[in-house]
Design an enzyme around this catalytic site. Sequence first.
Site, mmCIF file in Angstrom:
data_model
loop_
_atom_site.group_PDB
_atom_site.id
_atom_site.type_symbol
_atom_site.label_atom_id
_atom_site.label_comp_id
_atom_site.label_asym_id
_atom_site.label_seq_id
_atom_site.Cartn_x
_atom_site.Cartn_y
_atom_site.Cartn_z
ATOM 1 N N ARG A 184 0.930 -1.313 -0.021
ATOM 2 C CA ARG A 184 -0.083 -0.389 -0.047
ATOM 3 C C ARG A 184 0.861 1.214 -0.135
ATOM 4 O O ARG A 184 0.565 2.180 0.141
ATOM 5 C CB ARG A 184 -1.192 0.489 1.184
ATOM 6 C CG ARG A 184 -1.760 -1.005 1.237
ATOM 7 C CD ARG A 184 -2.776 -0.451 2.256
ATOM 8 N NE ARG A 184 -4.047 -1.466 2.231
ATOM 9 C CZ ARG A 184 -4.442 -2.067 3.076
ATOM 10 N NH1 ARG A 184 -4.277 -2.339 4.321
ATOM 11 N NH2 ARG A 184 -6.265 -3.158 2.490
ATOM 12 N N GLU A 200 -1.582 -9.333 -5.688
ATOM 13 C CA GLU A 200 -2.555 -9.334 -5.591
ATOM 14 C C GLU A 200 -2.322 -10.934 -5.687
ATOM 15 O O GLU A 200 -2.990 -12.273 -5.278
ATOM 16 C CB GLU A 200 -3.690 -9.152 -6.222
ATOM 17 C CG GLU A 200 -3.830 -7.385 -6.462
ATOM 18 C CD GLU A 200 -4.864 -7.745 -5.099
ATOM 19 O OE1 GLU A 200 -5.378 -8.722 -4.668
ATOM 20 O OE2 GLU A 200 -4.822 -6.548 -4.156
ATOM 21 N N TYR A 230 -11.572 -10.981 -11.497
ATOM 22 C CA TYR A 230 -10.615 -10.879 -9.601
ATOM 23 C C TYR A 230 -9.250 -10.195 -10.031
ATOM 24 O O TYR A 230 -9.685 -8.576 -9.413
ATOM 25 C CB TYR A 230 -10.596 -11.485 -8.800
ATOM 26 C CG TYR A 230 -10.169 -11.045 -7.417
ATOM 27 C CD1 TYR A 230 -10.179 -10.024 -6.847
ATOM 28 C CD2 TYR A 230 -8.457 -10.688 -7.238
ATOM 29 C CE1 TYR A 230 -9.797 -9.141 -5.971
ATOM 30 C CE2 TYR A 230 -7.937 -10.068 -6.147
ATOM 31 C CZ TYR A 230 -8.467 -9.581 -5.236
ATOM 32 O OH TYR A 230 -8.098 -8.377 -4.664
ATOM 33 N N CYS A 253 -20.256 -6.585 14.390
ATOM 34 C CA CYS A 253 -21.282 -5.528 13.659
ATOM 35 C C CYS A 253 -21.300 -4.476 14.760
ATOM 36 O O CYS A 253 -21.715 -3.407 13.823
ATOM 37 C CB CYS A 253 -22.949 -6.319 13.783
ATOM 38 S SG CYS A 253 -23.025 -7.295 12.912
#
Length: 375
Positions: free
Chosen positions: A33, A49, A132, A211
């Site tokens: 990144r 990837e 992808y 959540c």
Amino acid sequence: MKLPDGWSPRTLAGVRTKLLNWFDKNQRDLPWRRTVNGARDAYQVWISEVMLQQTTVAAVVPYFERFLAAFPDVRALAAADEQRVLKLWEGLGYYRRARHLHAAAKLLVAAHNGDLPDDPDVWAPLPGVGRYILGAVLSQAFDRPLPIVEANSLRVLARLFAYPGDPREGEGKVWVWAAAETVLPAKRAGDFNQSLMELGALICTPAAPACDRCPVRDNCEAKRLGRQDQIPPKKKQPAITEVAEVGVVIRDGANVLLCQRPADAGRWQNMWEIPHALRMEGEDVSAAAVRVARELTGFDVEPGAEIRTVRHGVTRYAITLVCVGSVLRGGAFAAGHYANAKWVAPRELGDYPVSSPQRKLMTALADPNHQPRLF
DNA sequence: AAACCGGGGGA
DNA sequence: TCCCCAGGTTT
């Protein structure tokens, strides 16, 4: 894709914003990144990837650093010897990924002078590049608005929209790609795609999703229905098949035979299997392996037997004959196939790429105190 | 649609 | 142990 009842374009826009803001604040610091002038390097994104296919982030990080140090750009990779590429991949598994990566790098250098273009039509035909990888590289490196679907985003999208079926199968696959396309914003597509994956990895986990910390909990249809634990349905696990792997050492004096199957050996990838028919009535599996190896090669053969269980859909063979230093599954080699065989001193075997199970077997066989487990 | 490829990590 | 993981290719 049809939005659930009560979803307006404004709802969708809100979800996008919440996910991007959450990603800006919570993304992990990962080596691929790093940005230069605000942009990610397409080569680094691509390598990461491919390494991350079916492989966890924690496992990939050290491999990524080593690989980039050895091959800093696509030209370096294309110019590299395949054995060195595979050696750096050793332990990652799925070695076909490394071969495809290497082949694709060569193609890009030959056809595009080593540039990694902002063009889906150039990427799509490359070996090892599916929908992808295409979307991931072009969205992250060039901010192209292309969707991605992988294990994390599949789970996030299925829950967000409470998809009732299995998004991995049949029309579910079509649905989930359409959903990924629908939620994708026109700008910051790369960050948005990553936000789906990062959310799936950190919050919207397969079991016990957090959540209460989710930025889109108020929009999540699965949570509203209290079904986040059932969506998506669990993957059907294939039956466990026991496979006997028999390791043998083929010797000529001080040297051992190292064979590597040619990369293009195709259907013969399992040619080291000993068919049941070759085993004589009442003969031990390991004894059969030694006998067959001796007949195939005509050299001295030492027995060594190990057994492990593997989880594959259907694995019909019962005996695998392994020549020391020989196997990279999905791309390697076989006893009895001499196109690419050579004699090497045992201590040189470490210089060659070998998969981890084979490495273990070799280590065990090299130990003078090793007692082969016969069966 | 199903099989194949591999190994590690977490619960 | 069982389940899962930034999938793609081949049959």
